[in-house]
Motif scaffolding. Structure first.
Motif, PDB file in Angstrom:
ATOM      1  N   LEU A 139       0.829  -1.204   0.000  1.00 40.33           N
ATOM      2  CA  LEU A 139       0.000   0.000   0.000  1.00 40.33           C
ATOM      3  C   LEU A 139       0.865   1.258   0.000  1.00 40.33           C
ATOM      4  O   LEU A 139       0.588   2.219  -0.731  1.00 40.33           O
ATOM      5  N   GLN A 140       1.921   1.272   0.803  1.00 36.51           N
ATOM      6  CA  GLN A 140       2.799   2.432   0.840  1.00 36.51           C
ATOM      7  C   GLN A 140       3.578   2.581  -0.459  1.00 36.51           C
ATOM      8  O   GLN A 140       3.784   3.692  -0.939  1.00 36.51           O
ATOM      9  N   ALA A 141       3.997   1.459  -1.074  1.00 35.34           N
ATOM     10  CA  ALA A 141       4.697   1.528  -2.351  1.00 35.34           C
ATOM     11  C   ALA A 141       3.777   2.036  -3.448  1.00 35.34           C
ATOM     12  O   ALA A 141       4.179   2.833  -4.305  1.00 35.34           O
ATOM     13  N   ALA A 142       2.507   1.595  -3.437  1.00 36.23           N
ATOM     14  CA  ALA A 142       1.554   2.078  -4.434  1.00 36.23           C
ATOM     15  C   ALA A 142       1.274   3.565  -4.259  1.00 36.23           C
ATOM     16  O   ALA A 142       1.150   4.313  -5.227  1.00 36.23           O
ATOM     17  N   GLU A 143       1.209   4.011  -2.999  1.00 34.96           N
ATOM     18  CA  GLU A 143       0.973   5.430  -2.743  1.00 34.96           C
ATOM     19  C   GLU A 143       2.156   6.270  -3.214  1.00 34.96           C
ATOM     20  O   GLU A 143       1.974   7.326  -3.827  1.00 34.96           O
ATOM     21  N   PHE A 168      10.014  -1.605  -5.777  1.00 31.85           N
ATOM     22  CA  PHE A 168       9.471  -1.954  -4.469  1.00 31.85           C
ATOM     23  C   PHE A 168       8.832  -3.331  -4.471  1.00 31.85           C
ATOM     24  O   PHE A 168       8.401  -3.817  -3.432  1.00 31.85           O
ATOM     25  N   GLY A 169       8.728  -3.961  -5.636  1.00 32.05           N
ATOM     26  CA  GLY A 169       8.134  -5.288  -5.701  1.00 32.05           C
ATOM     27  C   GLY A 169       6.627  -5.280  -5.644  1.00 32.05           C
ATOM     28  O   GLY A 169       6.012  -6.264  -5.250  1.00 32.05           O
ATOM     29  N   ASN A 170       5.980  -4.195  -6.015  1.00 34.00           N
ATOM     30  CA  ASN A 170       4.532  -4.102  -5.970  1.00 34.00           C
ATOM     31  C   ASN A 170       3.963  -4.766  -7.208  1.00 34.00           C
ATOM     32  O   ASN A 170       3.994  -4.200  -8.302  1.00 34.00           O
TER      33      ASN A 170
END
Length: 445
Positions: A139-143, A168-170
């Motif tokens: 969630l933080q990487a997507a944000e 980030f591996g998202n």
């Protein structure tokens, strides 16, 4: 991981049971508290409070204490759905789509997913903590990726944002809503857990089976029996997860029900549409001052007709838009489920191959035992034949041992001829039996 445990653990309440206290006694049934759950925060006296871990859209987590009925009102869930999340009971893997939430019970991951948050029971299990950490990271990487993409409209920065997400591996696509991202992490955690158990079982099984084929013993047979019991239990769990995903993929209605963000947006747009429609009405039932007023007096039901026309057109527009978006979102969720269906099906194929290898090993052992049994039968047959031949000597000895007199007893060489004739006759009879056995293929000679 230790820091995460300390941050997620709630402060110890004054009414909590001190397990080291001498006054603590186990229950009458002898059952010890559930080891993977913070029992002190699970239930309080007279309140029924439970400790939950809450993860919001931005990836922030906090520990909250909510009772059962408040959770039912908060997520609009019946009591039977909350029982699926009870760690004191064992329920099969289930994914349920409700009006405002998705109830997920996949192995150790038992949570409630809404359009704004994820709620799961506060547990000290490592897989639950890994789920929370992975969900926060994604969630933080997507944000961060969305902020990176919003800084510039050019394609170069958009490509940079995608690379940042990949760094980030998202693996969750940016267009997936929050509930699908949380569901994806839960599916990935369950599939990874089951696949790791299947891999451990394979590593333990193949050397043991090879050892059993080379040396059949009671100890090896007992170890294989326990291994097969574990394999059957794990196969049943994997099969249940696979059937649950397949059932969701086959039912478009259930998949459309799980799109919570879209339903929330429709409810908000419908609410604001109704509020804007009220603005067109005046206090006495006519039109407001903002609407154009005709110099000719309108009939009394003109406002009613106008409201009806507006509502019909708005409902048609909403239905067309919702049907198009529902079809598109069902395809997105279906692709997500298909990806993990392939993973869990691969795990099931591994277990099926292992079961077939165990069955082949059992067949091979049975063949070996049958071969040994046949050899014993052949040896018994030869021994019986030899015993019959030796019995002939006993019959001759019994005849000559009777108390009567004949002229042969006076001849010194008669005993020698009796032994020669009896031995030759016994050898001929034994050879005849062997030829018969070979002719009838009773033994390989």
């Amino acid at each position: 991981m230790a820091d995460l445990k300390q941050s997620l653990l709630p402060p110890k309440p004054a009414s909590a049971i001190n397990l080291r206290d001498n006054s603590y006694r186990p229950s009458a049934s002898g059952r010890v508290p559930f080891q993977g759950v913070d029992v002190s925060g699970l239930k309080k006296r007279g309140q029924g409070l439970r400790s939950w871990i809450r993860v919001d859209v931005t990836g922030n987590s906090q520990v909250i204490e909510v009772d059962k009925f408040s959770m039912m009102r908060r997520c609009d869930l019946p009591a039977r759905d909350l029982r699926l999340l009870d760690p004191l009971f064992v329920y099969p893997s289930t994914i349920l789509g409700r009006e405002k939430a998705i109830v997920v019970n996949l192995e150790q991951i038992r949570c409630i997913i809404t359009a704004d948050e994820v709620l799961l029971l506060n547990s000290l299990d490592s897989y639950v903590l890994q789920y929370v950490v992975e969900l926060q990271r994604r969630l933080q990487a997507a944000e961060v990726g969305e902020v990176w993409q919003s800084e510039g409209p050019d394609s170069g920065r958009r490509r940079g944002g995608r690379n940042f997400d990949n760094m980030f591996g998202n693996i969750s696509p940016d267009y997936l809503p929050f509930e699908f991202r949380a569901l994806e992490v839960a599916l990935e955690a369950a599939c990874t857990f089951l696949d790791s158990q299947a891999a451990e079982l394979e590593i333990e099984a193949y050397p043991l089976l090879d050892e059993l084929t080379s040396k059949i013993s009671t100890l090896n047979l007992e170890r294989v029996r326990r291994l097969k019991s574990r394999l059957v239990a794990l196969t049943r769990r994997v099969q249940k997860v696979r059937d649950e995903i397949e059932q969701l993929m086959d039912d478009d209605g259930d998949m459309a029900e799980m799109y919570l963000t879209e339903k929330k947006r429709r409810m908000e747009s419908s609410f604001y549409g109704d509020q804007s429609l009220v603005g067109y009405k005046s206090n006495d039932g006519g039109l407001s001052l903002s609407a154009p007023v005709s110099p000719v007096s309108s009939p009394p039901d003109s406002g009613r007709k106008l409201d009806k026309c507006l509502s019909i057109s708005r409902s048609r527009h909403e239905s067309v838009r919702s049907s198009e978006s529902a079809t598109e979102n069902i395809e997105e969720l279906e692709m997500l489920l298909e990806a993990y269906f392939v993973v869990i099906d691969s795990t099931l194929n591994k277990l099926t191959s292992l079961k077939e290898y165990i069955d082949d090993t059992e067949d091979f052992i049975n063949i070996q035992l049958d071969n040994v049994r046949n050899q014993l039968i052949q040896f018994e047959l030869l021994l019986t034949t030899a015993t019959f031949v030796v019995a002939i000597f006993g019959v001759v000895a019994g005849i000559f041992g009777m108390n009567f007199e004949i002229q042969m007893f006076n001849n010194a060489g008669a005993f020698k001829w009796v032994l020669i004739i009896t031995g030759v006759s016994g050898a001929i009879i034994f050879s005849t039996f062997l030829w018969f056995f070979k002719y009838r293929r009773l033994m390989p000679l």
